[in-house]
Design a protein around this motif. Structure first.
Motif, short mmCIF file in Angstrom:
data_model
loop_
_atom_site.label_atom_id
_atom_site.label_comp_id
_atom_site.label_asym_id
_atom_site.label_seq_id
_atom_site.Cartn_x
_atom_site.Cartn_y
_atom_site.Cartn_z
N GLY A 61 47.24 87.98 22.58
CA GLY A 61 47.98 88.73 23.58
C GLY A 61 48.47 87.83 24.70
N GLU A 62 49.09 88.47 25.66
CA GLU A 62 49.68 87.76 26.80
C GLU A 62 48.62 87.52 27.87
OE1 GLU A 62 52.90 86.57 27.09
OE2 GLU A 62 52.90 87.08 24.97
N PRO A 63 48.65 86.36 28.49
CA PRO A 63 47.73 86.12 29.60
C PRO A 63 48.11 86.99 30.80
CG PRO A 63 49.27 84.31 29.40
CD PRO A 63 49.52 85.21 28.23
N ALA A 64 47.10 87.35 31.59
CA ALA A 64 47.33 88.17 32.77
C ALA A 64 46.71 87.49 33.99
CB ALA A 64 46.73 89.56 32.59
N ALA A 65 47.45 87.45 35.08
CA ALA A 65 46.98 86.77 36.29
C ALA A 65 45.81 87.49 36.95
CB ALA A 65 48.13 86.64 37.28
N TYR A 66 45.75 88.79 36.80
CA TYR A 66 44.68 89.55 37.46
C TYR A 66 43.84 90.26 36.42
CZ TYR A 66 47.48 88.52 41.52
OH TYR A 66 48.17 87.86 42.50
N PRO A 67 42.54 90.28 36.59
CA PRO A 67 41.81 89.96 37.82
C PRO A 67 41.30 88.51 37.89
CG PRO A 67 40.31 91.00 36.31
CD PRO A 67 41.67 90.93 35.63
N ARG A 68 41.45 87.71 36.83
CA ARG A 68 40.79 86.40 36.81
C ARG A 68 41.81 85.27 36.73
NH1 ARG A 68 38.82 82.89 32.80
NH2 ARG A 68 39.63 84.24 31.20
N HIS A 69 41.73 84.38 37.71
CA HIS A 69 42.53 83.16 37.70
C HIS A 69 41.89 82.17 38.68
CE1 HIS A 69 44.36 85.57 40.98
NE2 HIS A 69 44.47 84.40 41.59
N PHE A 70 42.34 80.93 38.61
CA PHE A 70 41.87 79.90 39.54
C PHE A 70 43.03 78.96 39.80
CE2 PHE A 70 41.27 78.07 35.39
CZ PHE A 70 41.56 76.73 35.54
N GLY A 71 42.86 78.07 40.77
CA GLY A 71 43.94 77.13 41.04
C GLY A 71 43.75 76.40 42.34
N VAL A 72 44.86 76.06 42.97
CA VAL A 72 44.83 75.26 44.18
C VAL A 72 45.73 75.92 45.22
CG1 VAL A 72 45.41 73.02 45.20
CG2 VAL A 72 44.41 73.13 42.90
N THR A 73 45.21 76.02 46.46
CA THR A 73 46.02 76.39 47.60
C THR A 73 46.32 75.09 48.35
OG1 THR A 73 44.97 78.55 47.76
CG2 THR A 73 46.15 77.75 49.71
N PHE A 74 47.55 74.66 48.29
CA PHE A 74 47.94 73.40 48.91
C PHE A 74 48.07 73.57 50.42
CE2 PHE A 74 49.60 72.84 44.57
CZ PHE A 74 49.02 71.61 44.26
#
Length: 134
Positions: A61-74
């Motif tokens: 299936g397609e990935p979904a941003a919510y409820p789980r994601h991670f990353g960087v706030t520049f």
């Protein structure tokens, strides 16, 4: 209390270590720190990302941003812009964005969502107001 010598650690599943290395190292420019038969550790923008092999983590299936994601706030707009250029130059698949969210409010920020080959979703963003970085 965290010092500048400490690293935040996050671990996510991957169905294929080689694909994870291609995406994170040759796509996003992360540094390969260690590789084992069952996991890969990256220096991910100064923090530690570990992709653990889980062959059942094959994307369906397609990935979904919510409820789980991670990353960087520049903290710096220039760094966010540099990432956008890298994504475009390396033709990385974009889940959504780049967009401006909460336009006209104190929480206004630019954001882009990507998905790695195992559908782990990453968000990169930059707030105009530096007080909202955290």
């Amino acid at each position: 209390m965290r010092s500048t010598h400490d690293a935040f650690h996050v671990a996510v599943p991957t169905h294929n270590l080689d694909e994870a290395v291609r995406f994170y190292v040759f796509g996003l420019g992360a540094k390969l720190a260690r590789r084992y038969d069952d996991r890969v550790t990256f220096d991910f923008f100064g923090d530690q990302l570990v992709c653990h092999l889980d062959e059942s983590a094959v994307p369906d299936g397609e990935p979904a941003a919510y409820p789980r994601h991670f990353g960087v706030t520049f903290a710096r707009a220039e760094d966010f812009d540099r990432l956008l250029r890298l994504v475009e130059h390396r033709k990385l698949s974009v889940l959504s964005g780049p967009d401006t969210r909460f336009e006209g409010t104190a929480e206004q920020h630019r954001t882009i969502f990507l998905a790695d080959p195992s559908n782990n979703v990453l968000e990169f963003k930059h707030y105009e107001d530096p007080r909202l970085q955290y």
